[in-house]
Design a protein around this motif. Structure first.
Motif, PDB file in Angstrom:
ATOM      1  N   GLY B 349       0.777  -1.234   0.000  1.00  0.00           N
ATOM      2  CA  GLY B 349       0.000   0.000   0.000  1.00  0.00           C
ATOM      3  C   GLY B 349       0.803   1.275   0.000  1.00  0.00           C
ATOM      4  O   GLY B 349       0.247   2.340  -0.256  1.00  0.00           O
ATOM      5  N   LEU B 350       2.094   1.184   0.296  1.00  0.00           N
ATOM      6  CA  LEU B 350       2.839   2.429   0.498  1.00  0.00           C
ATOM      7  C   LEU B 350       4.206   2.391  -0.175  1.00  0.00           C
ATOM      8  O   LEU B 350       4.714   1.333  -0.532  1.00  0.00           O
ATOM      9  CB  LEU B 350       3.054   2.668   2.002  1.00  0.00           C
ATOM     10  CG  LEU B 350       1.826   2.950   2.842  1.00  0.00           C
ATOM     11  CD1 LEU B 350       2.149   2.784   4.304  1.00  0.00           C
ATOM     12  CD2 LEU B 350       1.288   4.345   2.582  1.00  0.00           C
ATOM     13  N   LEU B 351       4.768   3.571  -0.346  1.00  0.00           N
ATOM     14  CA  LEU B 351       6.141   3.714  -0.802  1.00  0.00           C
ATOM     15  C   LEU B 351       6.872   4.338   0.373  1.00  0.00           C
ATOM     16  O   LEU B 351       6.815   5.543   0.574  1.00  0.00           O
ATOM     17  CB  LEU B 351       6.194   4.645  -2.010  1.00  0.00           C
ATOM     18  CG  LEU B 351       5.188   4.315  -3.109  1.00  0.00           C
ATOM     19  CD1 LEU B 351       4.930   5.512  -3.981  1.00  0.00           C
ATOM     20  CD2 LEU B 351       5.696   3.159  -3.942  1.00  0.00           C
ATOM     21  N   ASP B 353       9.857   5.005   1.185  1.00  0.00           N
ATOM     22  CA  ASP B 353      10.915   5.996   1.008  1.00  0.00           C
ATOM     23  C   ASP B 353      10.376   7.323   0.462  1.00  0.00           C
ATOM     24  O   ASP B 353      11.091   8.304   0.400  1.00  0.00           O
ATOM     25  CB  ASP B 353      11.990   5.464   0.045  1.00  0.00           C
ATOM     26  CG  ASP B 353      12.896   4.457   0.733  1.00  0.00           C
ATOM     27  OD1 ASP B 353      12.969   4.497   1.983  1.00  0.00           O
ATOM     28  OD2 ASP B 353      13.517   3.636   0.047  1.00  0.00           O
ATOM     29  N   PHE B 354       9.126   7.322   0.034  1.00  0.00           N
ATOM     30  CA  PHE B 354       8.547   8.539  -0.520  1.00  0.00           C
ATOM     31  C   PHE B 354       7.930   9.382   0.597  1.00  0.00           C
ATOM     32  O   PHE B 354       7.675   8.907   1.698  1.00  0.00           O
ATOM     33  CB  PHE B 354       7.465   8.184  -1.546  1.00  0.00           C
ATOM     34  CG  PHE B 354       7.997   7.795  -2.892  1.00  0.00           C
ATOM     35  CD1 PHE B 354       9.230   7.192  -3.040  1.00  0.00           C
ATOM     36  CD2 PHE B 354       7.242   8.043  -4.033  1.00  0.00           C
ATOM     37  CE1 PHE B 354       9.712   6.823  -4.284  1.00  0.00           C
ATOM     38  CE2 PHE B 354       7.722   7.682  -5.286  1.00  0.00           C
ATOM     39  CZ  PHE B 354       8.949   7.080  -5.413  1.00  0.00           C
ATOM     40  N   GLU B 358       3.529  12.247  -1.437  1.00  0.00           N
ATOM     41  CA  GLU B 358       3.564  11.381  -2.614  1.00  0.00           C
ATOM     42  C   GLU B 358       2.813  10.075  -2.381  1.00  0.00           C
ATOM     43  O   GLU B 358       2.268   9.495  -3.318  1.00  0.00           O
ATOM     44  CB  GLU B 358       5.011  11.109  -3.017  1.00  0.00           C
ATOM     45  CG  GLU B 358       5.680  12.335  -3.613  1.00  0.00           C
ATOM     46  CD  GLU B 358       7.078  12.059  -4.124  1.00  0.00           C
ATOM     47  OE1 GLU B 358       7.338  12.391  -5.292  1.00  0.00           O
ATOM     48  OE2 GLU B 358       7.906  11.525  -3.361  1.00  0.00           O
ATOM     49  N   ASN B 359       2.782   9.636  -1.125  1.00  0.00           N
ATOM     50  CA  ASN B 359       2.005   8.444  -0.813  1.00  0.00           C
ATOM     51  C   ASN B 359       0.506   8.703  -0.920  1.00  0.00           C
ATOM     52  O   ASN B 359      -0.261   7.811  -1.252  1.00  0.00           O
ATOM     53  CB  ASN B 359       2.343   7.933   0.582  1.00  0.00           C
ATOM     54  CG  ASN B 359       3.519   6.988   0.571  1.00  0.00           C
ATOM     55  OD1 ASN B 359       3.406   5.864   0.103  1.00  0.00           O
ATOM     56  ND2 ASN B 359       4.654   7.453   1.057  1.00  0.00           N
ATOM     57  N   ILE B 361      -1.058  10.395  -3.052  1.00  0.00           N
ATOM     58  CA  ILE B 361      -1.635  10.407  -4.407  1.00  0.00           C
ATOM     59  C   ILE B 361      -1.372   9.102  -5.151  1.00  0.00           C
ATOM     60  O   ILE B 361      -1.750   8.974  -6.305  1.00  0.00           O
ATOM     61  CB  ILE B 361      -1.084  11.579  -5.267  1.00  0.00           C
ATOM     62  CG1 ILE B 361       0.433  11.501  -5.382  1.00  0.00           C
ATOM     63  CG2 ILE B 361      -1.524  12.917  -4.702  1.00  0.00           C
ATOM     64  CD1 ILE B 361       0.982  12.370  -6.504  1.00  0.00           C
ATOM     65  N   LEU B 362      -0.748   8.134  -4.486  1.00  0.00           N
ATOM     66  CA  LEU B 362      -0.423   6.886  -5.177  1.00  0.00           C
ATOM     67  C   LEU B 362      -1.680   6.251  -5.784  1.00  0.00           C
ATOM     68  O   LEU B 362      -2.645   5.964  -5.090  1.00  0.00           O
ATOM     69  CB  LEU B 362       0.240   5.902  -4.214  1.00  0.00           C
ATOM     70  CG  LEU B 362       0.630   4.541  -4.801  1.00  0.00           C
ATOM     71  CD1 LEU B 362       1.626   4.693  -5.923  1.00  0.00           C
ATOM     72  CD2 LEU B 362       1.164   3.617  -3.728  1.00  0.00           C
ATOM     73  N   GLY B 363      -1.637   6.055  -7.077  1.00  0.00           N
ATOM     74  CA  GLY B 363      -2.779   5.474  -7.768  1.00  0.00           C
ATOM     75  C   GLY B 363      -3.732   6.524  -8.326  1.00  0.00           C
ATOM     76  O   GLY B 363      -4.515   6.255  -9.214  1.00  0.00           O
ATOM     77  N   ARG B 418      -6.042   8.357   1.652  1.00  0.00           N
ATOM     78  CA  ARG B 418      -5.936   8.273   0.204  1.00  0.00           C
ATOM     79  C   ARG B 418      -7.153   7.580  -0.404  1.00  0.00           C
ATOM     80  O   ARG B 418      -7.753   8.057  -1.368  1.00  0.00           O
ATOM     81  CB  ARG B 418      -4.665   7.488  -0.131  1.00  0.00           C
ATOM     82  CG  ARG B 418      -4.409   7.306  -1.596  1.00  0.00           C
ATOM     83  CD  ARG B 418      -3.123   6.560  -1.805  1.00  0.00           C
ATOM     84  NE  ARG B 418      -3.274   5.150  -1.498  1.00  0.00           N
ATOM     85  CZ  ARG B 418      -2.273   4.363  -1.106  1.00  0.00           C
ATOM     86  NH1 ARG B 418      -1.057   4.845  -0.951  1.00  0.00           N
ATOM     87  NH2 ARG B 418      -2.482   3.089  -0.873  1.00  0.00           N
TER      88      ARG B 418
END
Lengths: 361, 506
Positions: B349-351, B353-354, B358-359, B361-363, B418
Motif C-alpha cells: 500500500g505504500l512507498l 521511502d517517498f 507522494e504516498n 496520491i499513489l494510484g 488516500r
C-alpha cells in the motif's frame, strides 16, 4: 574461530535515521580510502604518487584549456550517465548505453550523409533527433521483449552491445568504409552537419549544451511529471504500484526507450561534434562508465552533471599523468572502480547497522 | 547422540515469550509423552508457532523453559534441538528443488569428509520409507514432486536423523484431502513407533480425527489441555474463540441499498496454481458492511486480489453495479469506484521511502485534479495532502516527511486518507486493523462506519471475530476457499462461527 551462535545472533538492519553529518563523515572516509589505494597503485607502477596526482589534477582541471577539454571529454559521459540514471530510477536495468550510443552515432552518420543538402541550422537538429530515434530503436528491442515475454532487460541490453559493435565493424569495413583508406573508418561527414563550437578555437561543441539541457529536462521529468512519478514508484515498490493500478509494463517500456534515446544522443555528439568520422575505436566505454557515474550520483540527474565532469577530468588528466610520470592512463579505470567500491561501502555503512540479537535477558 | 532421552518426556514449564509489548506465550506449561499426538489448537496469533519455535530452539523463552527428563535444557538453536531429538516440519518447506529426494534428505547430515556413501544412505532412507509406508521415488528431483510429496521429504529428513519429538506446523495447510489422509496415516505409524508428535492446527476436524490430547491457546494464553475423548468440536470452538464481551461499537441500523458488488461462481488460483477460491458467490449491497471471518490462508488474500484486479480469476464473474469487471486491470477497477485497503500496508500500500504527500496520491496521480497536462499539479497536490493530514489526523512533521518514519497507525491513516478521499462506492478491506493499537483500531472502525453511513458498501476481511461482530451487518465464514455460511450479524452465535472457522459445518 567464530561460533555459529555468534553468527546467528548478528542482524543487518536498515537504520531508521542517519544524521547528515555522519553521512558526510562516512563518504569522506571512503574518498580517503580510495585515495590511499590509488596511491598504492601509483607506487606499484613505479611513480611518485604526489607527482602523479599533481599531473592528473593539473591535466584535468589545471587551467582554462584543460577545463574546456575536460568538458569536451565529459559530454558523452553526461549523456550516458543520464541514460543509465533514468532507467535505474525505475529499477529498470539498461546496461546497453554503450550499444545505444553506437547506434546513435550510426544514425547520425546516416542522417548527415543523406540530408547533407540541408543547411546547418536545420541539419544539426535533424541529426540530433534521428540519433535519439536510433538509440530509442535500439532500446525498443529489450523494451518490447520485456513487455511481451518478460525477458530480462539486463541480458538483452548487454547482448545488444556486442551486436551493435559488430554492426559498426561491418559498416566501416564495408559499405561505409572510406574508399581512400584501408583502416576501419568512414569518410568525414559533410561539414554542414558538424556541430557548431561553443568556444572558438576549442573543441567544445554544442553537444555539451545538449547534455546540460537533457540533465535539466530529466530532473523536471522525474520530479514534476506524472510519468516521472510513476517511474519512481515502480522503482520504489513495484507491488504497491501494481496494487494501485500503475501500468508497470508501459512505464518500463517507455523508460527503456527514453533511456536508450538519450544514450543515442551521446553518439551523435561524439561523431558530429568531435571526431567527424566513424572509427572502430571512437568510443572508450562511456556507456559502461556511465553506470558507475550514475550510481555514484545517487541516480540524481542534477548530480550526474558534476560527477561526469569530475570523471571526465580524471580521464582527461590521465594523459598528462602518463606523459609526466609514466603511469598508464588505464589507471583511471581502476580509480573509477575503486571509488565506486568504497563509496558503495560507505553508503551501506551509513544506511545499515549491524546489531546483535540477544537471546539472554 | 540423544540416547539419554529415549524414555524421557519433554516438558514445558512456565514458558513466557515476549516480543516487545506483545506477550506471545504467557506462562505456558505442557507435557509431551511418547506415543502421543498432541494438538496445539488456536486462531492466528494465538501463539502456536511461537511455542513451536521455542521448543525447536529458534526462539529463546524470556522465562521458564524446556525440560527433558528432570533437566532443564538450553536450546540455543535448532541444532541443539535436533541434538535432543526434536524435529520440526515447517509450514513452508525448506527443500532444494534442483536436488533429488535423497540429496535433500542427507544434506546437512554429512558430518565431514568429501565422499559420502549415497548407496548406504539410499538403503537407509528406503527402510525408513518402508517402515512408515511412504511411497516416493527417491531419485526424483524435488521440483517434480507434488506438494504432498514434498512434505513427505520434509518428514523423511527428520526421521532420517532420528527424532523423538516431531513438530508439524500447520501441515495440512497446502495439502489436498487425499494427501491429508495419507499424512495422517504416516503420523499414526509414527505414533505406533512411540514417537511424540505435536501437531499445530486450527482445523477442528483434524483435531478430532487424530489427536490424543489437545491444548487450546488463545491470545498467548493456555486455555486448557484436555484429552480428545473428553471434548466435542463445540467445546473446542468455544475455547478457541472465547466468550469475551463483544466490542462496543455504536452502529446505527441502516437499511442496505441496492446490489453493488456481485461475485458469481468465482474461482481463483493461488501462487502455486492450486484453487484457492472454489466457486464463491457473494452479493455486497450499498450501505452495508459484509464481514468475512476466517483463519488466514483460507482464500481471503486470493479473493481480495481477484476483486481489485491484481490476480486473475480462472472462472466466474465479478460485477459492479451490473458492469462486468472480471479480469480487468487494477486501474480500470479503481475507476469503477472500488477502493482497497491491503493486508500488508508496507509492501502493498505504500512507498516508504517517498514523502507522505507522494504516498497520498499513489494510484490517483492521473486524476484530472492532480494533473496539468503531463505535469503534476504541485500546488493542488500539496493542498490536498495538507487537507488529508488535517482531517485524518496523520501525525507527521510535514507532508514532505518520508513515510518510513511514521508509526504503523499513521501509515494506515495515510492509506485510509488516500482511499476514502477518492469517494469510493465500494471498499475492499483486508485485515485493516492488523498490528494497530487500540486507538488506531477505533479510528479505523469509525471511518468504516462513516463510509457505510455515506452509502458505500464495504467488504471486510478480518481474523478478529469481535471486530466483525461489532462492525458487520452480515458475516460470512470462509474456509478452504469456500463461504460456508452467511449470517445476519445480530443473529450470529460466536461458537457457531468458531466451528465454521475450524471447518465444521452442522
Amino acid at each position: 574461530m567464530i561460533s555459529r551462535n555468534f553468527l546467528q545472533s548478528i542482524k543487518f538492519e536498515r537504520k531508521p535515521y542517519v544524521k547528515p553529518l555522519w553521512k558526510v563523515l562516512y563518504f569522506s572516509l571512503a574518498l580517503v580510502a580510495a585515495l590511499l589505494v590509488t596511491v598504492l597503485l601509483m607506487k606499484m607502477a613505479g611513480a611518485d604518487p604526489v607527482e602523479g596526482f599533481m599531473a592528473l589534477i593539473s591535466g584535468g582541471f589545471g587551467g582554462g584549456d584543460e577545463l574546456i577539454e575536460t568538458l569536451v571529454r565529459s559530454t558523452p559521459l553526461i549523456l550516458t550517465s543520464l541514460a543509465v540514471a533514468i532507467s535505474f530510477r525505475g529499477k529498470v536495468y539498461n546496461i546497453g548505453a554503450e550499444g545505444q550510443l553506437l547506434i546513435g552515432a550510426l544514425a547520425a552518420y546516416w542522417a548527415s550523409v543523406n540530408f547533407s543538402w540541408l543547411s546547418t541550422v536545420i541539419l544539426v537538429p535533424v541529426t540530433i533527433i534521428i540519433a535519439f530515434l536510433g538509440g530509442a530503436l535500439c532500446g525498443f528491442i529489450p523494451a518490447f521483449l520485456r513487455a511481451k515475454f518478460q525477458t530480462d532487460e539486463i541480458i538483452v541490453t548487454i547482448m545488444l552491445n556486442y551486436i551493435v559493435t559488430y554492426l559498426l565493424s561491418i559498416l566501416v569495413s564495408g559499405p561505409w568504409q572510406d574508399p581512400n583508406s584501408s583502416y576501419q573508418m568512414s569518410p568525414f561527414v559533410p561539414e554542414a552537419a558538424w556541430f557548431p563550437l561553443i568556444i572558438h578555437d576549442s573543441r567544445l561543441h554544442i553537444g555539451f549544451l545538449v547534455a546540460l539541457f537533457v540533465g535539466g529536462l530529466l530532473y523536471v521529468i522525474l520530479t514534476k511529471t506524472t510519468f516521472g512519478y510513476e517511474l519512481r514508484t515502480i522503482g520504489a515498490n513495484r507491488t504497491a504500484a501494481k496494487f494501485k493500478g500503475t501500468n508497470i509494463s508501459r512505464t518500463i517500456f517507455l523508460s527503456l526507450i527514453f533511456s536508450a534515446g538519450i544514450a543515442g544522443l551521446a553518439g551523435a555528439g561524439e561523431l558530429l561534434g568531435l571526431q567527424h568520422r566513424l572509427r572502430m575505436d571512437m568510443f572508450r566505454g562511456d556507456g559502461y562508465t556511465g553506470i558507475i557515474v550514475a550510481i555514484l550520483s545517487g541516480l540524481n540527474p542534477l548530480a550526474v552533471v558534476p560527477m561526469s565532469v569530475f570523471f571526465g577530468g580524471l580521464a582527461n588528466g590521465s594523459t598528462r599523468m602518463q606523459i609526466m610520470t609514466g603511469v598508464p592512463t588505464a589507471l583511471i579505470y581502476a580509480i573509477e572502480a575503486i571509488m565506486m567500491l568504497f563509496l558503495l561501502i560507505a553508503q551501506v555503512i551509513s544506511n545499515y547497522e549491524i546489531t546483535r540479537v540477544r537471546h539472554d535477558q | 547422540m540423544g540416547q539419554e532421552i529415549s524414555a524421557a518426556v519433554m516438558q514445558v514449564k512456565n514458558l513466557t515469550k515476549r516480543f516487545g509489548p506483545l506477550i506471545a506465550n504467557d506462562n505456558i506449561s505442557l507435557e509431551l509423552h511418547p506415543g502421543e499426538i498432541h494438538c496445539l489448537l488456536g486462531e492466528n496469533g494465538a501463539g502456536k508457532s511461537t511455542l513451536a519455535s521455542c521448543l525447536y530452539g529458534s526462539y529463546k523463552p524470556d522465562s521458564g523453559g524446556v525440560f527433558i527428563g528432570d533437566d532443564e535444557v538450553d536450546l540455543n538453536s535448532p541444532r541443539d534441538a535436533i541434538k535432543f531429538g526434536v524435529g520440526l516440519v515447517h509450514q513452508h518447506f525448506v527443500l532444494v528443488p534442483a536436488l533429488t529426494v535423497i540429496e535433500n534428505v542427507i544434506v546437512g547430515t554429512i558430518s565431514s569428509g568429501i565422499k559420502y556413501d549415497v548407496k548406504k544412505a539410499k538403503r537407509e532412507i528406503q527402510s525408513v520409507c518402508e517402515a512408515y509406508e511412504i511411497d516416493i521415488d527417491l531419485n526424483a528431483k524435488v521440483w517434480q514432486l507434488s506438494v504432498g510429496e514434498q512434505q513427505w521429504v520434509e518428514i523423511l529428513k527428520v526421521l532420517y536423523v532420528g527424532v523423538k519429538l516431531l513438530i508439524l506446523d500447520e501441515p495440512t495447510a497446502s495439502l489436498t484431502l487425499p494427501e491429508t489422509v495419507k499424512l495422517f496415516s504416516i503420523l499414526k505409524k509414527m505414533k505406533a513407533e512411540n514417537l511424540s508428535i505435536v501437531l499445530i492446527t486450527h482445523k477442528l476436524r483434524e483435531v478430532m480425527e487424530i489427536a490424543d490430547k489437545v491444548t487450546v491457546l488463545r491470545k498467548g494464553k493456555l486455555i486448557a489441555t484436555v484429552p480428545r475423548s473428553k471434548v466435542t468440536e463445540k467445546d473446542l470452538a468455544e475455547m478457541m474463540v472465547g466468550r469475551e464481551v463483544v466490542l462496543q461499537i455504536s452502529k446505527d441500523t441502516i437499511e442496505p441499498g441496492g446490489e453493488l458488488l456481485q461475485i458469481r461462481n468465482l474461482r481463483v488460483e493461488n501462487d502455486k496454481g492450486k484453487e484457492a477460491i472454489k466457486n464463491i458467490s457473494l452479493i455486497l449491497r450499498e450501505k452495508e458492511i459484509l464481514g468475512i471471518a476466517g483463519v488466514s490462508g483460507n482464500g481471503q488474500r486470493e479473493l481480495f486480489e481477484a476483486i481489485i484486479g491484481v490476480r486473475k480469476s480462472i472462472a466466474g464473474q465479478i460485477l459492479v453495479n451490473d458492469t462486468d469487471i472480471t479480469r480487468h486491470s487494477p486501474r480500470e477497477i479503481m475507476k469503477h469506484g472500488i477502493a482497497h485497503i491491503p493486508e500488508d500496508r508496507i509492501h502493498e500500500g505504500l512507498l516508504t521511502d517517498f514523502s507522505v504527500k507522494e504516498n497520498l496520491i499513489l494510484g490517483y496521480q492521473r486524476k484530472p485534479d492532480f494533473c496539468k497536462g503531463l505535469f503534476m499539479d504541485a500546488e493542488r497536490i500539496a493542498g490536498y495532502a495538507q487537507e488529508c493530514v488535517k482531517s485524518f489526523g496523520i501525525d507527521t512533521p510535514s507532508i514532505e516527511h518520508p513515510a518510513r518514519f511514521l508509526s504503523g497507525g499513521n501509515l494506515q491513516r495515510i492509506i485510509l486518507a488516500r482511499e476514502f478521499s477518492a469517494k469510493p462506492r465500494c471498499i475492499i478491506a483486508n485485515q485493516p486493523t492488523r498490528g494497530l493499537d487500540v486507538a488506531a483500531c477505533e479510528y479505523v472502525y469509525h471511518l468504516l462506519l462513516e463510509e457505510r453511513r455515506c452509502g458505500a458498501g464495504i467488504l471486510l476481511f478480518s481474523e478478529d471475530l469481535q471486530e466483525l461482530l461489532g462492525l458487520a451487518d452480515r458475516i460470512g465464514v470462509i474456509y478452504e476457499g469456500q463461504i460456508l455460511d452467511l449470517f445476519a450479524a445480530d443473529e450470529v452465535e460466536l461458537e457457531q462461527v468458531g466451528l465454521l472457522m475450524g471447518g465444521v459445518q452442522e
